[in-house]
Design a protein around this motif. Structure first.
Motif, PDB file in Angstrom:
ATOM      1  N   GLY A 262       0.797  -1.220   0.000  1.00  0.00           N
ATOM      2  CA  GLY A 262       0.000   0.000   0.000  1.00  0.00           C
ATOM      3  C   GLY A 262       0.827   1.267   0.000  1.00  0.00           C
ATOM      4  N   MET A 263       2.150   1.136   0.064  1.00  0.00           N
ATOM      5  CA  MET A 263       3.056   2.283   0.071  1.00  0.00           C
ATOM      6  C   MET A 263       3.876   2.296  -1.212  1.00  0.00           C
ATOM      7  N   ALA A 264       4.391   3.477  -1.574  1.00  0.00           N
ATOM      8  CA  ALA A 264       5.253   3.600  -2.753  1.00  0.00           C
ATOM      9  C   ALA A 264       6.329   4.629  -2.462  1.00  0.00           C
ATOM     10  N   GLY A 265       7.473   4.484  -3.127  1.00  0.00           N
ATOM     11  CA  GLY A 265       8.567   5.432  -2.946  1.00  0.00           C
ATOM     12  C   GLY A 265       9.895   4.714  -2.905  1.00  0.00           C
ATOM     13  N   GLU A 266      10.851   5.280  -2.198  1.00  0.00           N
ATOM     14  CA  GLU A 266      12.188   4.708  -2.067  1.00  0.00           C
ATOM     15  C   GLU A 266      12.493   4.521  -0.585  1.00  0.00           C
ATOM     16  N   GLY A 267      13.147   3.422  -0.272  1.00  0.00           N
ATOM     17  CA  GLY A 267      13.540   3.171   1.104  1.00  0.00           C
ATOM     18  C   GLY A 267      13.110   1.797   1.567  1.00  0.00           C
ATOM     19  N   THR A 268      13.024   1.628   2.881  1.00  0.00           N
ATOM     20  CA  THR A 268      12.607   0.379   3.513  1.00  0.00           C
ATOM     21  C   THR A 268      11.347   0.639   4.312  1.00  0.00           C
ATOM     22  N   VAL A 269      10.326  -0.152   4.092  1.00  0.00           N
ATOM     23  CA  VAL A 269       9.081  -0.014   4.851  1.00  0.00           C
ATOM     24  C   VAL A 269       8.959  -1.210   5.781  1.00  0.00           C
ATOM     25  N   ILE A 270       8.692  -0.930   7.046  1.00  0.00           N
ATOM     26  CA  ILE A 270       8.492  -1.972   8.038  1.00  0.00           C
ATOM     27  C   ILE A 270       7.028  -1.971   8.448  1.00  0.00           C
ATOM     28  N   GLY A 271       6.344  -3.059   8.132  1.00  0.00           N
ATOM     29  CA  GLY A 271       4.968  -3.227   8.585  1.00  0.00           C
ATOM     30  C   GLY A 271       4.995  -3.717  10.021  1.00  0.00           C
ATOM     31  N   ALA A 272       4.241  -3.061  10.896  1.00  0.00           N
ATOM     32  CA  ALA A 272       4.253  -3.423  12.311  1.00  0.00           C
ATOM     33  C   ALA A 272       2.829  -3.420  12.849  1.00  0.00           C
ATOM     34  N   LEU A 273       2.436  -4.501  13.491  1.00  0.00           N
ATOM     35  CA  LEU A 273       1.123  -4.617  14.113  1.00  0.00           C
ATOM     36  C   LEU A 273       1.303  -4.841  15.610  1.00  0.00           C
TER      37      LEU A 273
ATOM     38  N   GLY B 284       3.790  -5.962  24.841  1.00  0.00           N
ATOM     39  CA  GLY B 284       5.069  -5.368  24.459  1.00  0.00           C
ATOM     40  C   GLY B 284       5.660  -5.912  23.175  1.00  0.00           C
ATOM     41  N   GLN B 285       4.904  -6.731  22.434  1.00  0.00           N
ATOM     42  CA  GLN B 285       5.416  -7.320  21.204  1.00  0.00           C
ATOM     43  C   GLN B 285       4.742  -6.701  19.982  1.00  0.00           C
ATOM     44  N   VAL B 286       5.417  -6.844  18.845  1.00  0.00           N
ATOM     45  CA  VAL B 286       4.835  -6.443  17.566  1.00  0.00           C
ATOM     46  C   VAL B 286       5.034  -7.579  16.570  1.00  0.00           C
ATOM     47  N   TYR B 287       4.059  -7.726  15.676  1.00  0.00           N
ATOM     48  CA  TYR B 287       4.294  -8.517  14.465  1.00  0.00           C
ATOM     49  C   TYR B 287       4.984  -7.573  13.496  1.00  0.00           C
TER      50      TYR B 287
ATOM     51  N   PRO C 239      16.384   4.998   3.826  1.00  0.00           N
ATOM     52  CA  PRO C 239      15.423   5.542   4.800  1.00  0.00           C
ATOM     53  C   PRO C 239      14.415   4.477   5.228  1.00  0.00           C
ATOM     54  N   VAL C 240      13.984   4.540   6.480  1.00  0.00           N
ATOM     55  CA  VAL C 240      13.066   3.559   7.054  1.00  0.00           C
ATOM     56  C   VAL C 240      11.756   4.249   7.420  1.00  0.00           C
ATOM     57  N   PHE C 241      10.635   3.605   7.068  1.00  0.00           N
ATOM     58  CA  PHE C 241       9.295   4.069   7.429  1.00  0.00           C
ATOM     59  C   PHE C 241       8.584   2.933   8.156  1.00  0.00           C
ATOM     60  N   PHE C 242       7.750   3.276   9.131  1.00  0.00           N
ATOM     61  CA  PHE C 242       6.929   2.286   9.824  1.00  0.00           C
ATOM     62  C   PHE C 242       5.465   2.519   9.473  1.00  0.00           C
ATOM     63  N   VAL C 243       4.743   1.436   9.203  1.00  0.00           N
ATOM     64  CA  VAL C 243       3.313   1.524   8.924  1.00  0.00           C
ATOM     65  C   VAL C 243       2.597   0.440   9.717  1.00  0.00           C
TER      66      VAL C 243
ATOM     67  N   ALA D 100       3.330   3.289  15.859  1.00  0.00           N
ATOM     68  CA  ALA D 100       3.591   4.253  16.940  1.00  0.00           C
ATOM     69  C   ALA D 100       4.573   3.681  17.954  1.00  0.00           C
ATOM     70  N   LEU D 101       4.444   2.389  18.288  1.00  0.00           N
ATOM     71  CA  LEU D 101       5.372   1.756  19.207  1.00  0.00           C
ATOM     72  C   LEU D 101       6.794   1.813  18.662  1.00  0.00           C
ATOM     73  N   CYS D 102       6.922   1.589  17.365  1.00  0.00           N
ATOM     74  CA  CYS D 102       8.241   1.588  16.728  1.00  0.00           C
ATOM     75  C   CYS D 102       8.828   2.993  16.642  1.00  0.00           C
ATOM     76  N   TYR D 103       7.985   3.972  16.309  1.00  0.00           N
ATOM     77  CA  TYR D 103       8.476   5.348  16.246  1.00  0.00           C
ATOM     78  C   TYR D 103       8.872   5.852  17.631  1.00  0.00           C
ATOM     79  N   ASN D 104       8.164   5.417  18.665  1.00  0.00           N
ATOM     80  CA  ASN D 104       8.538   5.813  20.021  1.00  0.00           C
ATOM     81  C   ASN D 104       9.944   5.345  20.366  1.00  0.00           C
ATOM     82  N   LYS D 105      10.330   4.193  19.838  1.00  0.00           N
ATOM     83  CA  LYS D 105      11.650   3.635  20.153  1.00  0.00           C
ATOM     84  C   LYS D 105      12.727   4.065  19.162  1.00  0.00           C
ATOM     85  N   TYR D 106      12.358   4.159  17.883  1.00  0.00           N
ATOM     86  CA  TYR D 106      13.380   4.394  16.853  1.00  0.00           C
ATOM     87  C   TYR D 106      13.232   5.722  16.118  1.00  0.00           C
TER      88      TYR D 106
END
Length: 241
Positions: A102-113, A118-121, A154-158, A163-169
């Protein structure tokens, strides 16, 4: 090829219709209503808006996991019911792959659920090609530290765990923000992931469509913990029977 795509893996529900490479229709719902209330009306509206019937659908794409156990079962059951009459092929796609598609562009996208406790998929993909860089896994957000810090792009979280990932990284060099409204899983992403699975020969008949939970349910984890505690408290050599 007419593709009907469905997502019920998280809090939002999404439906899309794609014909070959053209997106005909897309909608999402985050109203607080249950997927059992919203999904089939969304599907009905999508088909009518595109002038299609279920008999004209060539492929069903649905998020098969990870995600909410109940949500996944609702989406998979709906697709099985819709596809059964014509034995239409089904693509049970990774929820995390669908987020990336669902995303487009350049970089690395990390899907996180958010997997709770305290865990994420999570899983990582190349944003330009959607090539998978890691396997889907469930673990503490700390576990992806080496991967995030080692990324040369560049890294993006979706996803709802972003939010958990952005809080840490969020302060790590190379990690760029992604606005919250753009982090949600799109029906178009499910359709594109389903089309890719079709091209790779990974689709199945509706009877073979199964969830990929990636972890035990809460009830199963609680039972395992009780059994482990019971085993530790029992004298050595004493049977539970």
């Amino acid at each position: 090829m007419n593709i009907l795509a469905i997502d019920t893996a998280g809090k939002t529900a999404a439906v899309a219709v794609m014909r070959d490479d053209t997106l005909l229709y897309e909608t999402a719902s985050n109203t607080g209503l249950t997927h059992s209330e919203t999904l089939l009306p969304m599907v009905d509206t999508a088909l009518k808006s595109c002038g299609l019937t279920t008999g004209q659908i060539d492929l069903y794409a649905v998020t098969a996991g990870p995600g909410s156990f109940t949500g996944l079962r609702i989406g998979l059951s709906a697709v099985k019911g819709l596809a059964f009459a014509c034995n239409t092929p089904c693509a049970g796609v990774s929820t995390l792959a669908a987020l990336a598609y669902g995303m487009a562009g350049e970089g690395t996208v990390i899907g996180a659920l958010d997997a709770r406790r305290g865990q994420v998929y999570w899983a990582a993909f190349d944003l330009a090609t959607h090539e998978r860089l890691t396997a889907d896994t469930a673990e503490p957000a700390d576990a992806m530290e080496n991967f995030v810090k080692g990324c040369k792009k560049p890294v993006f979280f979706v996803g709802d765990g972003a939010a958990l990932c952005y809080n840490k990284y969020g302060c790590v060099p190379g990690v760029l923000p992604c606005p919250q409204p753009l982090r949600v899983l799109r029906g178009a992403g499910v359709a594109l992931a389903g089309k890719a699975l079709w091209e790779d020969g990974g689709c199945v008949p509706p009877a073979d469509l199964l969830p990929e939970y990636h972890r035990l349910s809460q009830a199963e984890r609680d039972r395992a913990a009780r059994e482990a505690a019971d085993g530790q408290s029992r004298p050595e050599g004493e049977s539970s029977k």
